[in-house]
Write a protein that holds these residues in place. Structure first.
Motif, mmCIF file in Angstrom:
data_model
loop_
_atom_site.group_PDB
_atom_site.id
_atom_site.type_symbol
_atom_site.label_atom_id
_atom_site.label_comp_id
_atom_site.label_asym_id
_atom_site.label_seq_id
_atom_site.Cartn_x
_atom_site.Cartn_y
_atom_site.Cartn_z
ATOM 1 N N ILE A 176 35.607 58.558 -63.353
ATOM 2 C CA ILE A 176 34.333 58.544 -62.646
ATOM 3 C C ILE A 176 34.121 59.891 -61.954
ATOM 4 O O ILE A 176 35.078 60.583 -61.623
ATOM 5 N N PRO A 196 33.432 56.712 -54.157
ATOM 6 C CA PRO A 196 34.133 55.449 -53.899
ATOM 7 C C PRO A 196 34.804 55.446 -52.527
ATOM 8 O O PRO A 196 35.259 56.482 -52.052
ATOM 9 N N ALA A 239 32.099 50.554 -60.976
ATOM 10 C CA ALA A 239 32.137 51.740 -60.110
ATOM 11 C C ALA A 239 30.804 51.906 -59.390
ATOM 12 O O ALA A 239 29.740 51.737 -59.988
ATOM 13 N N ASP A 241 35.691 51.916 -57.085
ATOM 14 C CA ASP A 241 35.927 52.984 -58.065
ATOM 15 C C ASP A 241 35.842 52.436 -59.489
ATOM 16 O O ASP A 241 36.032 53.172 -60.462
#
Ligand code: ZN
Length: 368
Positions: free
Chosen positions: A67, A74, A131, A336
């Motif tokens: 990500i 996150p 996420a 996340d």
């Protein structure tokens, strides 16, 4: 002589050859049939195997997928809202919402990137969400009839679309990714009002991913009860609920009136206890208010005392906190997207309870 012998040999061979050919043809047909059979079996088994391979592939891709930390930001140390609803009425007041407001709440939460998770997954730090999403937990106390109402039409049981379960289902239909989770904290004597459907409703909830929690048998103020009386009301209620269900265990408790015994020895009985031969072991004990709960990996997290946000638009109720997190997104739990990893901004390192990480991988990053 040799030629003669050869000829002699050839004649029977030709005669035999025909029969050999026929035999071969038969064999070939049998072989073809067998090959086709095998092909069919292979095709079938291939068909059976394909979806499994596909899911494995997708899973692997998801696991590898990295990500963009600056974009997702996150924060698995952020706060989580456990929202407390009671009944629905015609207008909003303390402990009363309306079907329309409840639906608006769910749509707003969905629009703002929240997803429903179960209380148990939150407590166990096992929230499997995309996420960038924020987990949120729905709870309903007292088993009011407006939580879950049904009616019969042409011999079929239907869920009242204006009851909480009906509304969750309809929002879920339009937004499957939002999920459909909620915990209903019930009292043994009043379970959603319609006595003839108690069995149907409790089983419907468990079969469709909802949960049922303990709210004591008679909605007693637990701060006024003896050790025996606490264990009696919690065990009896658990037994009553579980008697309708096949193998489901009630192991969460919402404190009636939000009250707990002041004496530490008595307080222990709200977590574990036994009455007659019915034991209970609560993995989450919920308070009544007034603010979002801690991340399950926070040093401040305590399964024995989880705060809830009250539904509503009054001071420090749900509308206030939704607004708060829009203005303070850094304080909000943001996933996340990987259940095996815990991603936390470097600046929050010192607040982590490392015992709660378990086998998951902890990742720190500089949040800009
Ligand atoms: Zn209550």
């Amino acid at each position: 002589m040799k030629k003669m012998l050869l000829l002699l040999c050839i004649i029977p061979l030709i005669i035999m050859g025909c029969s050999v050919e026929v035999e071969e043809n038969k064999e070939t047909i049998v072989k073809i049939e067998k090959i086709e059979e095998i092909k069919e079996i292979e095709e079938k088994s291939e068909k059976d195997v394909i979806p499994e391979e596909k899911t494995i592939e997708i899973k692997e891709v998801e696991e590898v997928k990295e990500i963009d930390l600056d974009e997702i930001r996150p924060n698995e140390m952020g706060k989580v809202m456990v929202i407390m609803y009671h009944s629905f009425g015609e207008s909003e007041k303390q402990f009363v919402s309306t079907p329309e407001i409840f639906k608006e709440d769910l749509i707003e939460l969905n629009d703002l990137g929240y997803v429903l998770v179960s209380l148990e997954d939150y407590v166990n730090n096992n929230m499997d969400i995309e996420a960038g999403k924020t987990p949120v937990i729905l709870t309903f106390d007292d088993g009011h009839s407006t939580n879950f109402k049904v009616f019969e039409e042409n011999g079929e049981i239907k869920i009242d679309p204006k009851s909480a379960v009906g509304i969750i289902e309809s929002v879920y239909k339009e937004n499957v990714d939002f999920g459909r989770e909620a915990t209903f904290f019930l009292n043994g004597n009043i379970v959603f009002g319609q006595a003839e459907y108690v069995d149907y409703k409790l089983n419907y909830l468990i079969d469709n991913g909802y949960d049922i929690g303990n709210h004591s048998n008679g909605h007693e103020d637990l701060s006024t009860l003896s050790a025996d009386a606490i264990q009696n009301t919690l065990a009896i209620n658990k037994e009553k609920i579980e008697s309708h269900l096949n193998g489901y265990e009630v192991r969460t408790l919402a404190l009636p009136f939000g009250k707990r015994p002041k004496d530490e020895k008595l307080e222990e009985f709200i977590y574990n206890g036994k009455w007659s031969d019915i034991g209970y072991n609560n993995i989450a004990v919920l308070n009544v208010g007034w603010n979002p709960a801690n991340s399950p990996i926070s040093k401040k997290f305590n399964y024995k005392s989880i705060n809830r946000v009250q539904a509503g638009s009054m001071e420090f109720q749900l509308d206030h906190w939704i607004d708060y997190f829009e203005k303070n997104p850094n304080n909000r739990y943001i996933s996340d997207g990987n259940i095996n990893e815990i991603t936390v901004p470097e600046s929050l390192k010192e607040y982590i309870d490392y015992d709660k990480i378990g086998s998951k991988e902890l990742i720190f990053y500089e949040r800009k």
